[in-house]
Scaffold this motif. Structure first.
Motif, PDB file in Angstrom:
ATOM      1  N   LYS A 235      20.526  44.636  29.513  1.00 53.71           N
ATOM      2  CA  LYS A 235      20.351  43.406  28.757  1.00 53.71           C
ATOM      3  C   LYS A 235      19.383  43.788  27.661  1.00 53.71           C
ATOM      4  O   LYS A 235      18.333  44.330  27.933  1.00 53.71           O
ATOM      5  CB  LYS A 235      19.732  42.310  29.630  1.00 53.71           C
ATOM      6  CG  LYS A 235      20.678  41.720  30.626  1.00 53.71           C
ATOM      7  CD  LYS A 235      21.295  40.522  30.031  1.00 53.71           C
ATOM      8  CE  LYS A 235      22.073  39.774  31.073  1.00 53.71           C
ATOM      9  NZ  LYS A 235      22.730  38.639  30.566  1.00 53.71           N
TER      10      LYS A 235
ATOM     11  N   ASN B 195      25.677  42.299  33.136  1.00 59.15           N
ATOM     12  CA  ASN B 195      26.967  41.860  32.618  1.00 59.15           C
ATOM     13  C   ASN B 195      28.029  42.915  32.933  1.00 59.15           C
ATOM     14  O   ASN B 195      27.717  44.072  33.189  1.00 59.15           O
ATOM     15  CB  ASN B 195      26.905  41.518  31.125  1.00 59.15           C
ATOM     16  CG  ASN B 195      26.519  42.702  30.276  1.00 59.15           C
ATOM     17  OD1 ASN B 195      27.014  43.802  30.458  1.00 59.15           O
ATOM     18  ND2 ASN B 195      25.633  42.480  29.334  1.00 59.15           N
TER      19      ASN B 195
ATOM     20  N   TYR C  51      35.680  39.043  36.439  1.00 59.22           N
ATOM     21  CA  TYR C  51      34.435  39.316  35.717  1.00 59.22           C
ATOM     22  C   TYR C  51      34.726  40.066  34.423  1.00 59.22           C
ATOM     23  O   TYR C  51      34.133  39.792  33.386  1.00 59.22           O
ATOM     24  CB  TYR C  51      33.466  40.163  36.566  1.00 59.22           C
ATOM     25  CG  TYR C  51      32.609  39.363  37.512  1.00 59.22           C
ATOM     26  CD1 TYR C  51      31.484  38.683  37.065  1.00 59.22           C
ATOM     27  CD2 TYR C  51      32.898  39.327  38.874  1.00 59.22           C
ATOM     28  CE1 TYR C  51      30.679  37.967  37.937  1.00 59.22           C
ATOM     29  CE2 TYR C  51      32.093  38.617  39.758  1.00 59.22           C
ATOM     30  CZ  TYR C  51      30.989  37.942  39.282  1.00 59.22           C
ATOM     31  OH  TYR C  51      30.196  37.247  40.143  1.00 59.22           O
TER      32      TYR C  51
ATOM     33  N   LYS D 298      34.180  38.493  30.804  1.00 63.95           N
ATOM     34  CA  LYS D 298      32.936  39.122  30.355  1.00 63.95           C
ATOM     35  C   LYS D 298      31.743  38.493  31.070  1.00 63.95           C
ATOM     36  O   LYS D 298      30.735  38.129  30.461  1.00 63.95           O
ATOM     37  CB  LYS D 298      32.797  39.031  28.842  1.00 63.95           C
ATOM     38  CG  LYS D 298      33.912  39.754  28.120  1.00 63.95           C
ATOM     39  CD  LYS D 298      33.811  39.625  26.638  1.00 63.95           C
ATOM     40  CE  LYS D 298      35.008  40.335  26.019  1.00 63.95           C
ATOM     41  NZ  LYS D 298      35.149  40.147  24.615  1.00 63.95           N
TER      42      LYS D 298
ATOM     43  N   THR E 156      28.712  37.803  34.076  1.00 65.46           N
ATOM     44  CA  THR E 156      27.457  38.403  34.504  1.00 65.46           C
ATOM     45  C   THR E 156      27.345  38.233  36.012  1.00 65.46           C
ATOM     46  O   THR E 156      27.548  37.140  36.542  1.00 65.46           O
ATOM     47  CB  THR E 156      26.260  37.716  33.804  1.00 65.46           C
ATOM     48  OG1 THR E 156      26.410  37.894  32.391  1.00 65.46           O
ATOM     49  CG2 THR E 156      24.944  38.307  34.247  1.00 65.46           C
TER      50      THR E 156
END
Length: 143
Positions: free
Chosen positions: A8, A34, A66, A70, A72
């Motif tokens: 992140k 993610n 997922y 996209k 998390t």
């Protein structure tokens, strides 16, 4: 590794996935990983989607969702991904290559009661047992 992958921005990089950055790791885990970062990590670790789904206690379909959305991962799943990645990095250090570590992961292990190390990757306790075993190997204590 020379490549740096961001978890992140700018929380943590692949190169920083070790115990020295524990507070950054905790923060990143709480925020969640993610899927795109997971996918980059998974390319460095030769497990199939089926194996990852087993380790993470998710169905293959959930992992595909997922990816499509996209998404998390939640903190628990994110933590497991980080634990497995850190174990993989340590295994490469101990065995000298990903290939040698993979051989160890897939072979029945006397010190583990005849269990394949890979079969322990679905729990934090199992991952800790593998870390301990890698430490023994690293220091020349075999069984």
């Amino acid at each position: 590794m020379s490549k740096k992958f961001e978890l992140k921005e700018p929380a943590i990089t692949y190169a920083a996935l070790d115990d020295k950055n524990v507070y950054s790791l905790i923060s990143a885990i709480k925020e969640g990983i993610n899927f795109s970062f997971f996918e980059r990590l998974a390319k460095n670790i030769p497990f199939t989607l089926k194996e990852w789904s087993s380790f993470l206690h998710l169905s293959e379909r959930s992992l595909q969702r997922y990816k499509k959305e996209k998404g998390t991962f939640n903190a628990i799943t994110s933590e497991k991904i980080i634990e497995i990645t850190m174990l993989n990095k340590y295994g490469i250090e101990v065995f000298g290559s990903q290939e040698n570590f993979n051989i160890w992961l897939a072979a029945k292990n006397v010190a583990l009661g005849g269990i394949k190390p890979k079969d322990l990757l679905d729990s934090s306790f199992g991952i800790q047992i593998l870390k301990d075993e890698l430490t023994c190997i690293e220091h020349g204590v075999l069984a």
